[in-house]
Design an enzyme around this catalytic site. Sequence first.
Site, mmCIF file in Angstrom:
data_model
loop_
_atom_site.group_PDB
_atom_site.id
_atom_site.type_symbol
_atom_site.label_atom_id
_atom_site.label_comp_id
_atom_site.label_asym_id
_atom_site.label_seq_id
_atom_site.Cartn_x
_atom_site.Cartn_y
_atom_site.Cartn_z
ATOM 1 N N HIS A 258 0.889 -1.200 0.087
ATOM 2 C CA HIS A 258 0.129 -0.033 0.019
ATOM 3 C C HIS A 258 1.074 1.396 0.100
ATOM 4 O O HIS A 258 1.970 1.102 0.366
ATOM 5 C CB HIS A 258 -0.822 -0.020 1.261
ATOM 6 C CG HIS A 258 -1.865 -0.983 1.251
ATOM 7 N ND1 HIS A 258 -2.012 -1.724 2.404
ATOM 8 C CD2 HIS A 258 -3.081 -1.303 0.645
ATOM 9 C CE1 HIS A 258 -3.154 -2.513 2.317
ATOM 10 N NE2 HIS A 258 -3.592 -2.246 0.896
ATOM 11 N N CYS B 251 -2.380 0.337 9.897
ATOM 12 C CA CYS B 251 -3.437 -0.653 9.499
ATOM 13 C C CYS B 251 -4.223 -1.257 10.468
ATOM 14 O O CYS B 251 -5.554 -1.939 10.316
ATOM 15 C CB CYS B 251 -2.784 -2.184 8.829
ATOM 16 S SG CYS B 251 -1.281 -1.894 8.130
#
Length: 274
Positions: free
Chosen positions: A182, A269
């Site tokens: 990401h 996250c």
Amino acid sequence: MNNTGFSDSDYAPLLTYRYSRALVKRPGPELIQALSMDDTAGGIDAEAAFNQHESYISTLVSLGVDVHVLPSDPDHPDGVFVEDTAVVIPGAVVITRPGALPRRGETKSVTRAFQELAPELEIIPMPEGSGTVDGGDILRLGDCYYIGLSDRTNREGGEWLAARAEERGCRARFIPVSGSLHLTTVVTPLSPDTLIGTEEILSQFSGDSVKMIAVPPNESAAGNVLVVNGTVIVPAECAETLEMLHRKGFDTSVVDVSQYARADGALTCLSILW
Ligand code: CIR
């Protein structure tokens, strides 16, 4: 009130990383089946992962955040990585359509949690279709949403999210992501006008008037820090970065997320903050 219908108070906590609430989801034994680019999730020590999650929660609590803990979800080994399922924008929370098919069902419990916990936020589910967004590809700096175009977040999903941010008075910009899962795996906000990240990803921001701090090449994991209420949470294995941030006058806290790194996870996250 500005011309988008949102008052400055809608923006202020988002702009300055001042949060009062967080949503997290417990890890369970299923975590060893999480997706991982290098097939390293099988080596996760589930008990250590649980303890690291506990420390993560207590750090958020110590910083003044009211943390809501969802139970683990045996059907979704990646469920602990809640960041990917929702993006908070001024006055609303977007429920994403995650890029990895096995992760799509994770959004159900997160949607229910927002319905209960955050009646002040409009819940905007991403439409069914081909657009995908993982929250881990979204980085907010000031009024700009940087949207990573990765294997998980595609152009269609990114543009849909950009439109939601723009209709709330924010800007959006796309950043190509390669070599990491990401965007926020390698770059995160350190303060409302400064990014911290790897040299390589920071070069993608060079046309923008943002301040940048590069992490030492041997500490790329420090590209993912979590700023909460004036404190920078740094991953435990990044001693050089920690020292550098101290020298620059930042308040810091350290949390070990090494078990989550085996499944390509990092500090940001593990929560959705608002
Ligand atoms: C995945 O591959 O989707 C998970 N194993 C890791 C997700 C990490 N999430 C994040 O960086 N926001």
